[in-house]
Motif scaffolding. Structure first.
Motif, PDB file in Angstrom:
ATOM      1  N   THR A 222       0.839  -1.203   0.000  1.00 36.29           N
ATOM      2  CA  THR A 222       0.000   0.000   0.000  1.00 36.29           C
ATOM      3  C   THR A 222       0.872   1.250   0.000  1.00 36.29           C
ATOM      4  OG1 THR A 222      -1.818  -1.100   1.144  1.00 36.29           O
ATOM      5  CG2 THR A 222      -1.739   1.299   1.292  1.00 36.29           C
ATOM      6  N   PHE A 223       1.940   1.223   0.789  1.00 36.24           N
ATOM      7  CA  PHE A 223       2.871   2.350   0.808  1.00 36.24           C
ATOM      8  C   PHE A 223       3.497   2.548  -0.574  1.00 36.24           C
ATOM      9  CE2 PHE A 223       7.155   4.095   1.313  1.00 36.24           C
ATOM     10  CZ  PHE A 223       6.890   5.251   2.028  1.00 36.24           C
ATOM     11  N   GLY A 224       3.956   1.440  -1.182  1.00 39.32           N
ATOM     12  CA  GLY A 224       4.571   1.540  -2.504  1.00 39.32           C
ATOM     13  C   GLY A 224       3.612   2.051  -3.554  1.00 39.32           C
ATOM     14  N   ALA A 225       2.369   1.558  -3.534  1.00 36.40           N
ATOM     15  CA  ALA A 225       1.368   2.009  -4.494  1.00 36.40           C
ATOM     16  C   ALA A 225       1.055   3.492  -4.292  1.00 36.40           C
ATOM     17  CB  ALA A 225       0.096   1.180  -4.357  1.00 36.40           C
ATOM     18  N   SER A 226       1.035   3.923  -3.038  1.00 38.45           N
ATOM     19  CA  SER A 226       0.781   5.339  -2.744  1.00 38.45           C
ATOM     20  C   SER A 226       1.910   6.208  -3.280  1.00 38.45           C
ATOM     21  CB  SER A 226       0.641   5.542  -1.237  1.00 38.45           C
ATOM     22  OG  SER A 226      -0.439   4.793  -0.715  1.00 38.45           O
ATOM     23  N   VAL A 227       3.137   5.725  -3.153  1.00 40.77           N
ATOM     24  CA  VAL A 227       4.291   6.459  -3.674  1.00 40.77           C
ATOM     25  C   VAL A 227       4.165   6.647  -5.180  1.00 40.77           C
ATOM     26  CG1 VAL A 227       6.770   6.328  -4.100  1.00 40.77           C
ATOM     27  CG2 VAL A 227       5.868   5.806  -1.823  1.00 40.77           C
ATOM     28  N   VAL A 228       3.872   5.553  -5.894  1.00 47.99           N
ATOM     29  CA  VAL A 228       3.739   5.627  -7.353  1.00 47.99           C
ATOM     30  C   VAL A 228       2.612   6.576  -7.744  1.00 47.99           C
ATOM     31  CG1 VAL A 228       3.171   4.320  -9.430  1.00 47.99           C
ATOM     32  CG2 VAL A 228       4.699   3.328  -7.710  1.00 47.99           C
ATOM     33  N   ALA A 229       1.473   6.457  -7.079  1.00 46.56           N
ATOM     34  CA  ALA A 229       0.325   7.313  -7.401  1.00 46.56           C
ATOM     35  C   ALA A 229       0.648   8.782  -7.173  1.00 46.56           C
ATOM     36  CB  ALA A 229      -0.883   6.898  -6.561  1.00 46.56           C
ATOM     37  N   LEU A 230       1.298   9.093  -6.066  1.00 50.85           N
ATOM     38  CA  LEU A 230       1.618  10.490  -5.763  1.00 50.85           C
ATOM     39  C   LEU A 230       2.645  11.054  -6.740  1.00 50.85           C
ATOM     40  CD1 LEU A 230       1.722  10.338  -1.857  1.00 50.85           C
ATOM     41  CD2 LEU A 230       0.053  11.551  -3.290  1.00 50.85           C
ATOM     42  N   ILE A 231       3.593  10.225  -7.163  1.00 51.36           N
ATOM     43  CA  ILE A 231       4.585  10.699  -8.134  1.00 51.36           C
ATOM     44  C   ILE A 231       3.925  10.997  -9.478  1.00 51.36           C
ATOM     45  CG2 ILE A 231       6.554   9.971  -9.537  1.00 51.36           C
ATOM     46  CD1 ILE A 231       7.748   8.700  -7.090  1.00 51.36           C
ATOM     47  N   PHE A 232       3.006  10.132  -9.901  1.00 56.61           N
ATOM     48  CA  PHE A 232       2.309  10.391 -11.162  1.00 56.61           C
ATOM     49  C   PHE A 232       1.434  11.636 -11.060  1.00 56.61           C
ATOM     50  CE2 PHE A 232       3.794   6.324 -12.493  1.00 56.61           C
ATOM     51  CZ  PHE A 232       3.700   6.318 -13.878  1.00 56.61           C
ATOM     52  N   ILE A 233       0.788  11.823  -9.915  1.00 57.75           N
ATOM     53  CA  ILE A 233      -0.021  13.033  -9.725  1.00 57.75           C
ATOM     54  C   ILE A 233       0.875  14.266  -9.713  1.00 57.75           C
ATOM     55  CG2 ILE A 233      -1.473  14.274  -8.065  1.00 57.75           C
ATOM     56  CD1 ILE A 233      -2.598  11.542  -7.211  1.00 57.75           C
ATOM     57  N   GLY A 234       2.014  14.155  -9.050  1.00 57.09           N
ATOM     58  CA  GLY A 234       2.936  15.281  -8.985  1.00 57.09           C
ATOM     59  C   GLY A 234       3.544  15.629 -10.326  1.00 57.09           C
ATOM     60  N   ALA A 235       3.658  14.631 -11.206  1.00 55.43           N
ATOM     61  CA  ALA A 235       4.252  14.880 -12.518  1.00 55.43           C
ATOM     62  C   ALA A 235       3.264  15.505 -13.493  1.00 55.43           C
ATOM     63  CB  ALA A 235       4.790  13.576 -13.105  1.00 55.43           C
ATOM     64  N   ALA A 236       1.978  15.451 -13.183  1.00 51.97           N
ATOM     65  CA  ALA A 236       0.957  15.941 -14.116  1.00 51.97           C
ATOM     66  C   ALA A 236       1.151  17.415 -14.489  1.00 51.97           C
ATOM     67  CB  ALA A 236      -0.432  15.702 -13.541  1.00 51.97           C
ATOM     68  N   PRO A 237       1.357  18.308 -13.513  1.00 56.73           N
ATOM     69  CA  PRO A 237       1.529  19.726 -13.881  1.00 56.73           C
ATOM     70  C   PRO A 237       2.963  20.039 -14.300  1.00 56.73           C
ATOM     71  CG  PRO A 237       1.509  19.532 -11.509  1.00 56.73           C
ATOM     72  CD  PRO A 237       1.306  18.133 -12.053  1.00 56.73           C
ATOM     73  N   ALA A 238       3.382  19.502 -15.447  1.00 60.37           N
ATOM     74  CA  ALA A 238       4.715  19.758 -16.002  1.00 60.37           C
ATOM     75  C   ALA A 238       5.824  19.417 -15.001  1.00 60.37           C
ATOM     76  CB  ALA A 238       4.842  21.217 -16.445  1.00 60.37           C
ATOM     77  N   PHE A 239       5.636  18.361 -14.234  1.00 59.69           N
ATOM     78  CA  PHE A 239       6.625  17.872 -13.274  1.00 59.69           C
ATOM     79  C   PHE A 239       6.798  18.784 -12.059  1.00 59.69           C
ATOM     80  CE2 PHE A 239       7.573  15.301 -16.855  1.00 59.69           C
ATOM     81  CZ  PHE A 239       8.213  14.166 -16.400  1.00 59.69           C
ATOM     82  N   LEU A 240       6.125  19.921 -12.037  1.00 59.67           N
ATOM     83  CA  LEU A 240       6.325  20.872 -10.947  1.00 59.67           C
ATOM     84  C   LEU A 240       5.828  20.319  -9.618  1.00 59.67           C
ATOM     85  CD1 LEU A 240       5.377  24.225 -12.726  1.00 59.67           C
ATOM     86  CD2 LEU A 240       7.650  23.269 -12.273  1.00 59.67           C
ATOM     87  N   GLY A 241       4.806  19.458  -9.664  1.00 57.83           N
ATOM     88  CA  GLY A 241       4.292  18.888  -8.431  1.00 57.83           C
ATOM     89  C   GLY A 241       5.300  18.015  -7.710  1.00 57.83           C
ATOM     90  N   LEU A 242       6.293  17.502  -8.458  1.00 54.14           N
ATOM     91  CA  LEU A 242       7.298  16.641  -7.837  1.00 54.14           C
ATOM     92  C   LEU A 242       8.167  17.412  -6.854  1.00 54.14           C
ATOM     93  CD1 LEU A 242       8.442  14.489 -10.893  1.00 54.14           C
ATOM     94  CD2 LEU A 242       6.919  13.838  -9.034  1.00 54.14           C
ATOM     95  N   ILE A 243       8.239  18.729  -7.013  1.00 54.00           N
ATOM     96  CA  ILE A 243       9.023  19.546  -6.088  1.00 54.00           C
ATOM     97  C   ILE A 243       8.451  19.438  -4.675  1.00 54.00           C
ATOM     98  CG2 ILE A 243       9.767  21.903  -5.559  1.00 54.00           C
ATOM     99  CD1 ILE A 243       9.675  22.502  -8.536  1.00 54.00           C
ATOM    100  N   LEU A 244       7.143  19.232  -4.582  1.00 54.25           N
ATOM    101  CA  LEU A 244       6.495  19.077  -3.284  1.00 54.25           C
ATOM    102  C   LEU A 244       6.322  17.609  -2.906  1.00 54.25           C
ATOM    103  CD1 LEU A 244       3.666  21.763  -3.645  1.00 54.25           C
ATOM    104  CD2 LEU A 244       5.911  22.040  -2.580  1.00 54.25           C
ATOM    105  N   VAL A 245       6.104  16.765  -3.901  1.00 56.15           N
ATOM    106  CA  VAL A 245       5.808  15.355  -3.626  1.00 56.15           C
ATOM    107  C   VAL A 245       7.040  14.595  -3.153  1.00 56.15           C
ATOM    108  CG1 VAL A 245       5.154  13.163  -4.702  1.00 56.15           C
ATOM    109  CG2 VAL A 245       3.817  15.215  -5.159  1.00 56.15           C
ATOM    110  N   LEU A 246       8.183  14.778  -3.840  1.00 49.78           N
ATOM    111  CA  LEU A 246       9.372  13.994  -3.485  1.00 49.78           C
ATOM    112  C   LEU A 246       9.795  14.190  -2.028  1.00 49.78           C
ATOM    113  CD1 LEU A 246      11.644  12.077  -4.595  1.00 49.78           C
ATOM    114  CD2 LEU A 246      13.046  14.138  -4.648  1.00 49.78           C
ATOM    115  N   PRO A 247       9.841  15.436  -1.512  1.00 50.46           N
ATOM    116  CA  PRO A 247      10.255  15.586  -0.119  1.00 50.46           C
ATOM    117  C   PRO A 247       9.347  14.855   0.861  1.00 50.46           C
ATOM    118  CG  PRO A 247       9.941  17.735  -1.166  1.00 50.46           C
ATOM    119  CD  PRO A 247       9.637  16.692  -2.179  1.00 50.46           C
ATOM    120  N   VAL A 248       8.045  14.923   0.635  1.00 52.01           N
ATOM    121  CA  VAL A 248       7.117  14.225   1.531  1.00 52.01           C
ATOM    122  C   VAL A 248       7.380  12.725   1.475  1.00 52.01           C
ATOM    123  CG1 VAL A 248       4.697  13.663   1.951  1.00 52.01           C
ATOM    124  CG2 VAL A 248       5.349  16.011   1.392  1.00 52.01           C
TER     125      VAL A 248
END
Length: 264
Positions: A222-248
């Motif tokens: 569940t943790f791993g699936a959540s990580v993948v889902a959040l990374i894909f969501i973070g990448a949606a807005p031109a990868f800018l969301g990853l700036i916030l997602v990766l640290p969390v």
């Protein structure tokens, strides 16, 4: 927290002692990850920006070479090396956990010192897995679609979504990709923070990580699936969301490691 798994008295454990992880632990790890990011945002934004910029550069390269059809598998594969990029965040969380204020000099010094330890080998494992990931994509493309070239990304997407061969490629590709991702997740979810935190070898770290997943498969997956889902969501807005997602995610991984292993 569930009971700790003990080793026989007087026998040195081959791997660090583990304890089961619950769904509540997974939730708490994410909450602690957010809290660490809020307490030391500059570090999170820095490492998150590196990850986001790396993703943009990778996609820019494939599109400049007219290989846009590799964009999706390339990005999906980049998820595999996220734990290595987050190495500095583990150190930030460790400092905060100890009641100390993390410093740039201290964090970078710890990260650079890893070149003398086993973390470099774990990074090699991740990069090797990424290479295998891309090779299996090319192999499946050849098996299902031949060596045909595509005039544009739109043409490639049309073939994938409207032909039987394309749909078969998508189905098999996602199954094979999921199996590879699960394998790498199992050997790395605990390995990276463990290698940062303790003086163990890379094989011991991978064994510990796999045992942690086998001990609590539901919560860990569940943790791993959540990580993948959040990374894909973070990448949606031109990868800018990853700036916030990766640290969390980096901080949360540290706290999951703490909950999954007994203190040294």
């Amino acid at each position: 927290m569930a009971d700790i798994i003990e080793h026989p008295t007087g026998i040195a454990p081959a791997v660090p002692a583990l304890r089961p992880v619950t769904y509540a632990d997974v939730k708490a790890s994410f909450q602690d990850g957010i809290a660490d990011f809020v307490r030391a945002p500059a570090f999170g934004l820095f490492f998150g920006a590196i990850y986001a910029l790396g993703g943009l550069l990778l996609l820019a390269c494939v599109f400049s070479l007219d290989l846009g059809y590799l964009g999706y598998p390339l990005f999906a594969g980049s998820v595999l090396i996220g734990p290595f990029v987050a190495a500095g965040l583990y150190e930030v969380s460790r400092e905060l956990e100890a009641g100390r204020t993390p410093t740039w000099r201290g964090v970078f010094s710890t990260v650079f010192d890893q070149r003398k330890r086993e973390l470099g080998w774990m990074a090699f494992v991740s990069i090797f897995a990424f290479i295998i990931w891309m090779y299996q994509v090319r192999l499946l493309l050849a098996l299902f679609l031949g060596f045909a070239s595509f005039a544009s990304l739109q043409e490639f997407v049309r073939v994938l979504t409207t032909t039987s061969d394309g749909l078969s490629f998508l189905a098999v590709g996602h199954v094979v990709g999921a199996a590879l991702a699960l394998g790498l997740f199992s050997i790395s979810v605990i390995s990276f923070p463990l290698l940062m935190d303790r003086d163990v070898d890379v094989v011991t770290a991978m064994i510990t990580s796999v045992q942690a997943v086998l001990l609590s498969p539901g919560p860990m997956i569940t943790f791993g699936a959540s990580v993948v889902a959040l990374i894909f969501i973070g990448a949606a807005p031109a990868f800018l969301g990853l700036i916030l997602v990766l640290p969390v995610l980096g901080h949360a991984t540290w706290h999951l490691y703490r909950r999954a292993t007994r203190p040294a």
